[in-house]
Design an enzyme around this catalytic site. Sequence first.
Site, short mmCIF file in Angstrom:
data_model
loop_
_atom_site.label_atom_id
_atom_site.label_comp_id
_atom_site.label_asym_id
_atom_site.label_seq_id
_atom_site.Cartn_x
_atom_site.Cartn_y
_atom_site.Cartn_z
N LYS A 1 0.81 -1.21 0.00
CA LYS A 1 0.00 0.00 0.00
C LYS A 1 0.85 1.27 0.00
O LYS A 1 2.06 1.24 0.23
CB LYS A 1 -0.98 -0.03 1.16
CG LYS A 1 -2.11 -1.05 0.93
CD LYS A 1 -3.30 -0.85 1.83
CE LYS A 1 -4.48 -1.70 1.33
NZ LYS A 1 -5.64 -1.59 2.23
N ARG B 1 -3.72 -9.83 4.70
CA ARG B 1 -4.15 -9.91 3.30
C ARG B 1 -3.02 -9.40 2.41
O ARG B 1 -2.63 -8.23 2.52
CB ARG B 1 -5.42 -9.08 3.13
CG ARG B 1 -6.04 -9.11 1.75
CD ARG B 1 -7.32 -8.29 1.73
NE ARG B 1 -8.01 -8.32 0.45
CZ ARG B 1 -7.76 -7.48 -0.55
NH1 ARG B 1 -6.84 -6.53 -0.40
NH2 ARG B 1 -8.42 -7.57 -1.68
#
Length: 284
Positions: A220, A254
């Site tokens: 991210k 995840r």
Amino acid sequence: MGRRIIGGREFDFARQVAVMAIVNRTPDSFHDQGSTFALEKALERVKQAAADGADWIDIGGVPFAPGPEVSVAEEIERVLPVVTAARDLAVVSVDTFRPEVAREVIAAGAGVINDTSGLRDPAMADTVAGTGAQLVITHSLAAPRTLWPSPQYRDVTAEVGAFLRSRVELALSRGVRPDQIIIDPGHDLNKNTLHTLEITRRLDELAAIGYPLLAAVSNKDFIGETLDAAQHDRLTGTLAAVVFCIVRGARIVRVHDVAATVDAVRMTEAMLGWRPPAYTRHNI
């Protein structure tokens, strides 16, 4: 927060971390850029993720970020064949905010509904209630596919915690059992890098809400901005974030890079005293 049966498999979140692999059937996902949009490619990724040790496989047909409209029928068409292919290989999760999609994939064998909208449509709770599926409740400010520039918080961790508690109460009020609920603080979702670093640093406060906590940190922007790392140069930062989140209370992670993450997670479990070594020869 201990033992649960999820997708027909047992997990003990008191001493175990589930690695959730990401498989996106979308042409516009932020990291894989449509590499698994074609059904054949998605099915290959599912098989590889299972071979690499993924405990769960999270299948998405619509990204959270803004983009072209995808109908309910199109989303179902994208995810359903992947659910069918994956259900015997790992726990199947489907990343959707639509109750209609959730209903179809649960019937097809999905064990987890990953609702990144945080029950923006309360009918999602109605859909999951009474089934054997788990429900991931995620914090965000905006609805999926909607811009929210320059998000502001006075105390991001406290506000995320309050949101998650309120949404858990909503789910419970509509018949979702406590042992079906998972929470996710929504790393980077309507948060800048400083916000995400703070909720990560204080993740134990969110884990204390009392439900298994999912950390979706893989590749991210908070990692990229912290390390000045391009999109595909964030694996080491991702692994550091994964380990830190586990120590702070995350029990599902995840990720895109499954094999490396499985090694990092299993090593962390061993260092925490939860998992024995695969073998012992050194100085024995």
